[in-house]
Structures are given as C-alpha cells and as structure tokens.
Design an enzyme around this catalytic site. Structure first.
Site, PDB file in Angstrom:
ATOM      1  N   GLY A 184       3.754   5.333   5.363  1.00  0.00           N
ATOM      2  CA  GLY A 184       4.527   4.103   5.352  1.00  0.00           C
ATOM      3  C   GLY A 184       3.692   2.844   5.465  1.00  0.00           C
ATOM      4  O   GLY A 184       2.894   2.721   6.371  1.00  0.00           O
ATOM      5  N   SER A 185       3.854   1.897   4.551  1.00  0.00           N
ATOM      6  CA  SER A 185       2.983   0.729   4.555  1.00  0.00           C
ATOM      7  C   SER A 185       3.403  -0.255   3.463  1.00  0.00           C
ATOM      8  O   SER A 185       4.533  -0.238   3.007  1.00  0.00           O
ATOM      9  CB  SER A 185       1.538   1.171   4.351  1.00  0.00           C
ATOM     10  OG  SER A 185       1.475   2.168   3.354  1.00  0.00           O
TER      11      SER A 185
END
Length: 230
Positions: free
Chosen positions: A187-188
C-alpha cells in the site's frame, strides 16, 4: 473475480519469501486448529496476489507518458517539484496515483530515457492519500530524461502499511517506457511530475493501470481531458 486468472498471473520475485513465510505459518496454524489454517491459507493467497506481476500492453507512440502505478488518481494539481528531482522551482502538474493493498504494486517507467537522479529520503508513514505525504513520508525520488531532453519526476511514497520501497534501477541506467523500475510493499502512492506546460489526460477518481494508462501526451502538451464521475 475469476480465481484462475489470479493464480495464473506470475508473481514478482520480491514476493517469494513473503509467500513462503505465510505458507509456513499457515501450516503451523493447522497443528493448532484447522480453521486457523484456512485463515493462514487465505492470507498466503492474498500475498501471492499482492506481488502479482501481470503482462501489460505498453503504448509505443512517441511522446506518451504512461502511469507508473496501478491505482486511483487521487490528486491532480500544480505544485513546485521536490528539490530532490532537480526539476527547477516553477510549478508543474503533479499526478498522484494511490495504491491500496489490493492493487498490483510493481512500478513501471512513465517514459523511456536515462535515470539522472535517484534520492532516497527517510520519513514518516502517514496515510499516502494525504497531500502532505509527498513531503513528510519515506520516499524515493527518480528523474528520467528522455533522448530529446524532456525530464519527468517520479516519486515512490510509503504509506500507513508500506514499510519497504524497492528500486531496481540506478543513476545512469537507460530504461524503456513501461519497464519495471521498482515496487512498494503493502500500500502506497506514486507522484508523477510532468514537464512545465504539459496538461494531464486523467482526472481525480480515475483508475490507472501501470504501463498502459496514458497520463499525458508530450507531443500535444496543451491537450487536456477532464472527466465527471457517474
């Protein structure tokens, strides 16, 4: 979703050890209580899915800038690019693509050219969808210069869950459009800084596909496309 399509997609080598760890944990849980095994097995399948590395059909038309990440276009705005990129002090268009934990996290080059700058910065792990994440979060900044001298900045930004930014290229490397240059675990977000005067062809809320979705057309820099969610 067709499960066969999920398991048939190749996995990036960066995910092998994580899948192996989750698989071992799942087997150990089976010795404790069978329902826990199925929970562990589900997490193992998700981990494989997270590190999937599907084939992408990359546009070959000269001057196109493609998305470096899968996800949702979360921001499109005029900002001064980070000094790490060496792109000057004039405001340019920044397109931010937010990746959740279900998106493919392999990052691809938005244009072909040489990697002229790579600067890694330690930082916080704020929610990557927030605007201030560009300045405060852990990040890795790259500048790619095309053969005709056009420079584009790409910044890999860690998020709340992400704790490891991986970059596969080094300064001086030549890279083709759509080729894999990095990955961020769990996640990013990626920020793309377009050249001054180039308008984006995507809108906030639009789904982007790494290596396929066209973010801008350098040959027609003033062309702009808006969208309305329905």
């Amino acid at each position: 979703m067709n499960m066969l399509k999920i398991v048939a997609v190749p996995m990036h080598k960066e995910g092998r050890k994580f899948v192996a760890i989750f698989a071992v944990i799942a087997l150990c849980l089976a010795l404790v209580w069978e329902p826990l095994f199925w929970l562990g097995a589900g997490v193992t399948v998700w981990c494989y899915y997270f590190f999937r590395d599907p084939v992408r059909i990359v546009p070959q038309q000269e001057g196109l800038v493609v998305s470096p990440a899968d996800g949702i276009v979360s921001l499109v705005e005029d900002v001064v690019p980070p000094k790490d990129l060496g792109l000057g002090d004039d405001p340019v268009k920044r397109v931010s693509v937010f990746m959740n934990v279900f998106n493919c996290h392999v990052n691809r080059a938005p244009i072909a050219g040489n990697v002229t700058h790579i600067v890694y910065s330690h930082g916080k792990f704020l929610n990557a969808s927030l605007d201030k994440a560009s300045e405060h979060n852990e990040r890795n900044s790259l500048t790619i210069e095309s053969p005709d001298g056009v420079r584009i900045g790409v910044v890999q930004i860690a998020g709340l869950v992400a704790r490891r930014i991986v970059c596969f290229v080094s300064e001086g490397d030549a890279i083709e459009v759509g080729h894999r240059f990095g990955l961020i675990r769990f996640g990013s977000r990626l920020d793309i800084y377009l050249p001054k005067g180039v308008a984006p062809l995507v809108s906030v809320g639009q789904t982007a596909v790494a290596g396929e979705t066209i973010l801008a057309d350098l040959a027609n820099p003033n062309t702009q496309r808006g969208g309305i969610a329905e």
